[in-house]
Design a protein around this motif. Structure first.
Motif: not given
Length: 568
Positions: A213-220, A206-208, A123-125
């Motif tokens: 990665l998503l924090d760095q590049y963005g979810d979208a 894997g979660e971490r 999950f994200r957000g």
């Protein structure tokens, strides 16, 4: 003038960013693999790498990314496993954060009951972004035969305990009750505990890594990259298929028997190439059988995925590989069997599926395919109880698989003593097996004259001889290729066949079923011997260069260059 809401797709991602994100995503799966390999108690995971991790689509469950070291056959099967967990979760309160689902149902998740799947929503957000999943071969999960390769099974319950999708972790809390059930249904509870914790640790990592990665590049941006990688896989597959001549290409092969009746079973393929689409029609395959060489539909599709990845290795490892492929798999075949038909020997059947895909493709383009590999993992279990004072009565189970020769191909000779083409796993080293179990390998060598002759010779099989060091033990073998040799292509010769033998009272014997055996008793000092097949040859033997034949003789690969044609 009326206003119109239009949603425009983002522009295509630039190639450099896409390549970087592909590498980062694959690295997440690779690190998950490595975490399990380093922490598992079971040599089949820790040394042989019989496991897999990946990322899966939040809506469809399709494979998004898989690591480079995970078992390829799990790629196709794990998508079915994720979908099974999604269906059960939807019926039991929905997909919620903090849960991890566990099961080994081979009819829903593919392969066999030793392969435990763990599926965790990510999950994200507060929104479901994707799934993380782990699959690994546990050493022993009950059933009639230690190690669970039971060649005499006639129903799934004789093979292993059957665990449907259940929460092993609920809202972040580990469920000790589920663990108690699992440990009560294994001969090796410490091994099970270690392997389960290794899989959970891999999912945690894997979660971490994915959050980072998503924090760095963005979810979208990362989500867009996942979609474009699948699109790229589809386009590459379509281009490879379009390069094959249109037409219908057929090939059939056999399994020795099902372990219950000594009657051959047919695996038959009619492959149609039409433009950019490929149809794999297995309708002429034998009906489901009494013994454990049946496989589920999920496993059959996973086997096709592996074969296609061998033929077209540059295609990214995701669900797009199969988007340009149509499958014809009628219900009730040995490759589309239903519960409770036993499926524990799935490895042998999917290897034959890969063989027929290779051989049919060779008719369309011999340069693209390779001759058949040795075609069996020779799953061997030796089990007993310790008699030394320090460990008296302790249960031990040695389970391992073994190598053989790969087929010749347009670029050269086949690999000698390789592992089966269903996997990137490695054969467990004899030093590890001897250290862990009361056995001694008295032979571990290449098998001369076992590769099929041809312009490019098939690789050699191997000879393994194992001596028992304990007072007594039982031996179980589940193999194939005892009746029909791996075939060559483009005029290449067939290779040797599989030979299994065992020693009782100074006399060497062979099982009635050739490649399958249950419950043979060994005493101290007695041995078992595996002589595995080589690979088929590529091209006419007359086209093999004289220098290559001289080298074959000098290296001991053949014993007589004039007559050694790779047959048993």
């Amino acid at each position: 003038m009326a206003e119109h809401n239009t949603t425009t797709a983002p522009p295509p991602m630039d190639p450099v960013t896409l390549a970087v994100l592909r590498g980062r995503l694959e690295q997440i799966a690779d690190e998950m693999d490595a975490t399990l390999y380093r922490s598992a108690f079971n040599p089949i995971i820790a040394e042989a790498h019989d496991a897999c991790h990946g990322l899966y689509d939040a809506t469809s469950g399709d494979t998004l990314v898989q690591g480079k070291s995970g078992l390829p056959v799990f790629v196709g099967a794990m998508a079915f496993a994720v979908r099974a967990a999604m269906r059960v979760a939807a019926d039991r309160g929905g997909i919620t954060a903090g849960d991890t689902w566990l099961f080994n149902d081979p009819y829903e998740g593919g392969t066999h009951a030793n392969d435990f799947k763990l599926v965790r929503p990510f999950f994200r957000g507060g929104k479901l972004y994707c799934f993380l999943a782990s699959a690994a071969h546990w050493h022993d999960v009950g059933g009639n035969v230690p190690g669970n390769y039971n060649p005499a099974a006639t129903e799934c319950w004789q093979e292993a305990v059957q665990i449907p999708p259940v929460r092993i972790v609920r809202a972040g809390v580990f469920d000790e009750d589920v663990l108690a059930i699992l440990k009560a249904n294994t001969r090796l509870p410490d091994s099970l505990w270690g392997d389960l914790n290794g899989q959970l640790a891999a999912l945690d990592l894997g979660e971490r890594r994915l959050h980072d990665l998503l924090d760095q590049y963005g979810d979208a941006v990362v989500h867009q990259a996942m979609g474009e990688l699948r699109t790229r896989a589809v386009k590459l597959m379509q281009s490879h298929i379009a390069a094959l001549p249109d037409g219908r290409y057929s090939f059939s092969d056999i399994l020795d028997n099902d372990g219950v009746r000594d009657e051959a079973l047919t695996i038959a393929l009619d492959m149609t190439v039409q433009g950019e689409r490929l149809t794999l029609d297995f309708s002429r395959t034998s009906p489901q059988c009494a013994g454990p060489v049946n496989i589920s539909r999920a496993t059959a599709i996973a086997a096709c995925y592996v074969a296609l990845k061998h033929l077209f290795p540059d295609v990214p490892a995701n669900a797009g590989v199969l988007d340009a492929v149509d499958f014809v798999l009628p219900e009730g075949l040995v490759i589309s069997a239903a519960r409770p038909r036993p499926v524990g020997g799935y490895t042998e059947t999917i290897l034959r599926m890969i063989d027929v895909i290779f051989s049919a493709t060779a008719q369309a383009d011999p340069r693209r395919a390779m001759a058949q590999a040795y075609g069996t993992i020779n799953a061997l279990s030796i089990a007993g109880h310790r008699t030394d004072a320090a460990r008296k009565g302790q249960r031990w189970v040695m389970f391992s698989f073994f190598g053989g020769g790969h087929g010749g191909h347009s670029d050269g000779d086949g690999l000698s003593h390789g592992n089966a083409p269903i996997s990137t796993a490695t054969i467990p080293p004899l030093e590890i097996l001897e250290a862990a179990y009361p056995v001694r390998f008295t032979q571990w060598a290449l098998r001369p004259d076992s590769g099929g002759d041809g312009q490019h010779r098939g690789g050699l099989g191997a000879v393994y001889e194992i001596e028992l060091l304990e007072q007594d033990a039982e031996v179980f073998i589940f193999g194939e290729r005892g009746k029909a040799s791996p075939q060559g292509i483009s005029g290449g010769s067939a290779s040797s066949m599989n030979v299994f033998s065992y020693e009782n009272d100074s006399e060497w014997k062979q099982p009635a079923m050739r490649s399958k055996m249950i419950g043979i008793r060994l005493k101290h000092g007695e041995r078992v011997r595996l002589e595995t097949p080589g690979g088929g040859g590529y091209g006419a033997p007359a086209a093999r260069e004289a220098a290559a034949r001289e080298k074959d003789l000098a290296m001991g690969y053949v014993t007589d260059p004039a007559t050694a044609k790779g047959k048993a």
